[in-house]
Design an enzyme around this catalytic site. Structure first.
Site, PDB file in Angstrom:
ATOM      1  N   ASP A  13       0.821  -1.228   0.000  1.00 35.82           N
ATOM      2  CA  ASP A  13       0.000   0.000   0.000  1.00 35.82           C
ATOM      3  C   ASP A  13       0.847   1.266   0.000  1.00 35.82           C
ATOM      4  OD1 ASP A  13      -2.419  -1.596   0.331  1.00 35.82           O
ATOM      5  OD2 ASP A  13      -1.797  -1.846   2.413  1.00 35.82           O
ATOM      6  N   HIS A  41      -4.061  -1.550  -6.309  1.00 37.87           N
ATOM      7  CA  HIS A  41      -3.387  -0.338  -6.775  1.00 37.87           C
ATOM      8  C   HIS A  41      -4.444   0.711  -7.091  1.00 37.87           C
ATOM      9  CE1 HIS A  41       0.207  -2.603  -6.886  1.00 37.87           C
ATOM     10  NE2 HIS A  41       0.024  -3.182  -8.047  1.00 37.87           N
TER      11      HIS A  41
END
Length: 427
Positions: A13, A41
């Site tokens: 992340d 993403h």
């Protein structure tokens, strides 16, 4: 021309989608080399926000060929859902290539993943429940289903039968669940064959020929270094190798072809799921980072655990990946703090430790040793060069660079594609 690896230097992340998208217009191929739809993403293009789980971020760059390599595990239903969503928004997905050697996430892999986590209760790892781990387990146990198997019904049936011989014993006798019928699974998987066919290719050959022809290839890792099955905070890890070495095995390209390895670092630290996290915050600062940074998992929807920047982890990522550069993201989130603590070492059993502990037990007991850096209050989202940043923001970046062991060559100052400061070119 170069082959570049771009990967997460923390627990995932970190903003890899933004970094890949930034480079996508300058590269010829973007390759996912491991993981599956357990990765998330987020890419912002203009006023459009795209959430990708399985597809390479480069699919949003018109001149780029996106590739799903042999090291990826593919859930066909998720794949076609993502493709359909992009097509509806006018994105051309026709150039996508998928390795025939990539493994398929089957319905029984997903079932096993979910019931196992439920069975473990408080001892669960905190998986996404998407069947990733069981699919990699089947791969290692040599009972996995590959994309190419969908084009030979006899082989597919034999492999599904072999896998279910064991899976059904576990489901019925251990988890008190109903057995799964071979024919039902085979029928579902065969239903994907024709839709997959236009994308299936010998991607190892394609990528090596591309490099021989001086094309630029970017390898995009999912998750992050500390989630690597070998080098992460085991057992609280993913089931594949997001580290740089995984790009070679997961795409079939030799290590001598790779010229740069770029680590993505968030300006603070986050983690999803269980496992040790020395700098985790449980106070109003942690909540503020979560709120301002929008820290909610793209794939899981779970709130991310938040903490201050951990230089010990960054140094470790530099070492195990051979990082040549860092891309620092979300610097703008820290705007407004008068003082910003940075973890420079750990205290374990009363001793100062400056490198990641080898022992899992030691890491669980690590307490962060902080140095405090002055913050800034100015809006930095419009900054176009390093000199545009406030002096304290510049000092923060320089301190992180020195502590982490590799140059910071780009800085994200906002979520948008154009909200990036490029200090050194990656190409």
């Amino acid at each position: 021309m170069p082959a570049l690896v771009l990967l997460g230097a923390q627990w995932g992340d970190e903003g890899k989608g933004k970094a890949t998208d930034l480079l996508g217009g300058s590269v010829d191929y973007v390759v996912r080399y491991q993981g599956g739809n357990n990765a998330g993403h987020t890419v912002v293009v203009g006023d459009q926000k795209y959430a990708l789980h399985l597809l390479p971020s480069g699919i949003l760059s018109p001149g780029c060929t996106p590739v799903i390599g042999n090291g990826v595990v593919v859930d066909p239903s998720v794949l076609f859902s993502e493709l359909s969503g992009l097509n509806e928004r006018g994105v051309d997905t026709s150039k996508l290539l998928i390795s025939g050697n990539a493994h398929i996430i089957t319905p029984y892999n997903v079932t096993v993943d979910k019931v196992t986590e439920r069975f473990l209760g408080k001892r669960k790892i905190g998986t996404t429940g998407r069947g990733i781990g069981p699919t990699y387990a089947d791969k290692i146990n040599r009972v996995g289903i590959r994309v190419q198997d969908l084009y030979d019904e006899s082989i597919l049936t034999q492999k599904v039968e072999a896998a279910l011989d064991v899976k059904n014993q576990m489901l019925t006798k251990l988890y008190n669940r109903r057995a799964i019928a071979t024919g039902q699974v085979v029928e579902e998987l065969l239903g994907y064959a024709d839709k997959l066919a236009p994308y299936v290719a010998d991607t190892v050959l394609v990528l090596n020929q591309a490099l021989d022809d001086d094309k630029v290839v970017l390898f995009e890792g999912g998750q992050g270094t500390l989630l690597d099955i070998d080098h992460g905070t085991y057992p609280f890890v993913t089931s594949s190798n997001p580290t740089a070495g995984g790009a070679c095995t997961g795409a079939g390209v030799g290590p001598t072809k790779i010229s740069r390895v770029i680590g993505i670092l968030k300006a603070y630290t986050t983690r999803v799921g269980a496992g040790p996290f020395p700098t985790e915050l449980f106070d109003e600062d942690g909540e503020a980072l979560r709120r301002i940074g929008g820290e909610r998992g793209v794939t899981t929807g779970r709130d991310r655990r938040c903490g201050w920047f951990d230089a010990v982890i960054a140094r470790y990522a530099t070492r195990v990946n051979g990082l040549t550069d860092f891309f620092l993201t979300k610097l703008d989130v820290l705007t407004g703090w008068e003082q910003i603590p940075v973890c420079v070492a750990y205290e374990i059993d009363g001793k100062r430790v400056e490198e990641l502990p080898y022992s899992q037990s030691d890491f669980h007991h690590a307490k962060p040793v902080y140095e405090t850096l002055p913050g800034w209050s100015e809006d930095i989202t419009k900054a176009k060069s390093f000199s545009d940043l406030p002096k304290n923001a510049q000092a923060y970046v320089k301190a992180l660079e020195e502590m982490s062991g590799a140059p910071i060559s780009a800085i994200g100052v906002g979520p948008g594609r154009d909200e990036t400061i490029e200090i050194n070119s990656f190409l």
